[in-house]
Design an enzyme around this catalytic site. Structure first.
Site, PDB file in Angstrom:
ATOM      1  N   LYS A 127     -11.864  -0.215  -0.453  1.00 20.98           N
ATOM      2  CA  LYS A 127     -10.946   0.514  -1.324  1.00 20.98           C
ATOM      3  C   LYS A 127     -11.597   0.660  -2.696  1.00 20.98           C
ATOM      4  O   LYS A 127     -12.467   1.504  -2.873  1.00 20.98           O
ATOM      5  CB  LYS A 127      -9.588  -0.163  -1.315  1.00 20.98           C
ATOM      6  CG  LYS A 127      -8.949  -0.068   0.080  1.00 20.98           C
ATOM      7  CD  LYS A 127      -7.593  -0.670   0.178  1.00 20.98           C
ATOM      8  CE  LYS A 127      -6.955  -0.386   1.532  1.00 20.98           C
ATOM      9  NZ  LYS A 127      -7.743  -0.796   2.706  1.00 20.98           N
ATOM     10  N   SER A 136       0.791  -1.230   0.000  1.00 23.02           N
ATOM     11  CA  SER A 136       0.000   0.000   0.000  1.00 23.02           C
ATOM     12  C   SER A 136       0.821   1.277   0.000  1.00 23.02           C
ATOM     13  O   SER A 136       0.337   2.312  -0.473  1.00 23.02           O
ATOM     14  CB  SER A 136      -0.947   0.009   1.202  1.00 23.02           C
ATOM     15  OG  SER A 136      -0.222  -0.027   2.416  1.00 23.02           O
ATOM     16  N   HIS A 151      -5.588  -3.958  -2.060  1.00 21.23           N
ATOM     17  CA  HIS A 151      -5.408  -2.877  -3.029  1.00 21.23           C
ATOM     18  C   HIS A 151      -5.438  -3.368  -4.474  1.00 21.23           C
ATOM     19  O   HIS A 151      -5.246  -2.566  -5.395  1.00 21.23           O
ATOM     20  CB  HIS A 151      -4.091  -2.149  -2.755  1.00 21.23           C
ATOM     21  CG  HIS A 151      -4.097  -1.365  -1.487  1.00 21.23           C
ATOM     22  ND1 HIS A 151      -4.497  -0.052  -1.413  1.00 21.23           N
ATOM     23  CD2 HIS A 151      -3.773  -1.731  -0.217  1.00 21.23           C
ATOM     24  CE1 HIS A 151      -4.419   0.375  -0.162  1.00 21.23           C
ATOM     25  NE2 HIS A 151      -3.976  -0.620   0.584  1.00 21.23           N
TER      26      HIS A 151
END
Length: 411
Positions: free
Chosen positions: A259, A200, A228
């Site tokens: 996300k 990340s 992610h």
């Protein structure tokens, strides 16, 4: 803690609390002096391409809302509808009275996305990681983790009670050595190789085929966190395991709804036996209230959009490639990023804070990332792109970065 047989006289009554507060203030001052003190900044909106802070509008490049789904009207309508039909909260844990049909529908959709037999939803991704490692690993087992894994994976490994060692970032030969040692010491134990798929703070990706090779040579199980990558990478947006062709070699996949999917929550996907074990033995699942209906409804519609609108991930990856190449051309150190996350590594915390303040003066909001989130001397700006950023907004960012470079600031 061992208590001495003859302790010194106790402090005056009521002295502990003021002394403790004084120690906290001293610790906070040390952080402030080192430019490491963190503060919460109230934003009027934290999900779209623009935010308002203290009455001033900024273009932001720091959200994980990569596909822009958190503010998509269809996703918002789904959250509103779920709340109207089912209430603001789920009211109970899943095993008591909180397991809504909507949760089961979402889990089926997640399993399809991940080509898995089943999936299980959690209130957060942190809880999903905690559940996986504390349920499947114990004091007689061993875990090897990439050094740059998310804190939730590292904490979960510690809390599991298993022997735990971190290997240097993406050094799978070292992971194999550690697994071999654990195998030699306790051949009957279970061994796990645990990694993020997208890291990340650096925006780089794991080499999952190499990780699987290392694990399989030493009869270890691979656990990956696709937080992610889900919705962004892979032909269908299923993540890095899909993109690198190793879905069948991964024992357990963890992901997030908060996300690219624009909602809140975490999930685990895998074989049915894995999911049923978590339902029956995963303490972070058993002893917590179920995901609110709004979050489940929003995530379910977001998954449908991911499936039917591949142009969103193509757009965000294309914007990130443009920004990455432009920044490198200016002389900035952007590492080995290949995702919507583009780090601008500046070094010391004070330098990163000054760069962030410089950008704010030009209408760009990108907070400085400092230790302990990143290592000493690796403070940075973490630029992240959204599919809903306009070309003009991206050019505004690049112009501000050119001006920053003109001040002699580079990684």
């Amino acid at each position: 803690m061992n208590v001495p047989e003859s302790a010194s006289p106790p402090p005056p009554a009521g002295a502990a609390f003021p002394a403790w507060l004084a120690a906290l203030e001293e610790s906070l001052q040390r952080r402030r002096d080192a430019h490491l003190l963190r503060e919460l900044r109230p934003l009027s909106s934290a999900t779209g391409p623009t935010v308002t802070i203290d009455g001033r509008q900024f273009v932001q490049f720091c959200t994980n809302n990569y596909l822009g789904l958190a503010t998509d009207p269809e996703v918002i309508d789904a959250a509103r509808d779920a709340t109207a039909r089912l209430g603001a909260g789920s009211g109970a844990s899943r095993l008591v009275a909180g397991s809504l049909e909507l949760h089961h529908e979402l889990e089926s959709a997640l399993a399809r996305l991940k080509h898995a037999e089943a999936a299980l939803v959690f209130p957060t991704g942190f809880m999903a990681n905690l559940a996986v490692l504390t349920t499947f690993a114990g004091e007689h087992d061993a875990i090897v983790s990439d050094k740059l894994n998310h804190a939730s994976l590292l904490d979960a490994a510690k809390f599991s009670g298993a022997a735990h060692r971190a290997f240097p970032h993406r050094r799978y030969s070292r992971a194999a050595e550690l697994l071999a040692r654990f195998h030699a010491c306790a051949p009957a134990s279970r061994r796990f190789l645990v990694s993020d798929s997208v890291f990340s703070m650096d925006g780089d990706v794991a080499d999952l085929p190499a990780a699987c090779d290392a694990a399989e040579r030493h009869a270890a199980l691979v656990v990956i966190d696709e937080a992610h990558a889900t919705g962004v990478l892979g032909a269908r947006g299923a993540g890095l395991a899909e993109a690198q062709g190793v879905e069948e070699r991964v024992a357990v996949t963890v992901g997030t709804l908060s996300k690219a999917l624009g909602s809140l929550g975490g999930f685990v996907a895998g074989r049915r036996a894995v999911i049923e074990t978590l339902v029956n033995a995963g303490r972070p699942f058993i002893y917590t209230t179920a995901l609110p209906p709004a979050c489940a409804g929003a995530a379910l519609v977001a998954l449908r959009i991911v499936e039917r609108e591949p142009a969103r991930r193509e757009r965000v990856l294309g914007l990130a490639e443009r920004v990455r190449e432009e920044l490198r051309g200016m002389g900035f150190d952007c590492g080995d990023t290949r995702t919507p996350i583009v780090p601008v590594i500046l070094g010391e915390a004070e330098k990163a804070l000054e760069a962030a303040a410089f950008l704010r003066e030009r209408g760009i909001y990108v907070p400085a990332i400092r230790p302990p989130t990143v290592g000493p001397g690796a403070a940075r700006l973490r630029v992240s792109l959204m599919a809903t950023h306009s070309d003009g907004q991206v050019e505004q960012l690049l112009e501000a970065m050119r001006a920053l470079r003109g001040k002699g600031v580079a990684g």
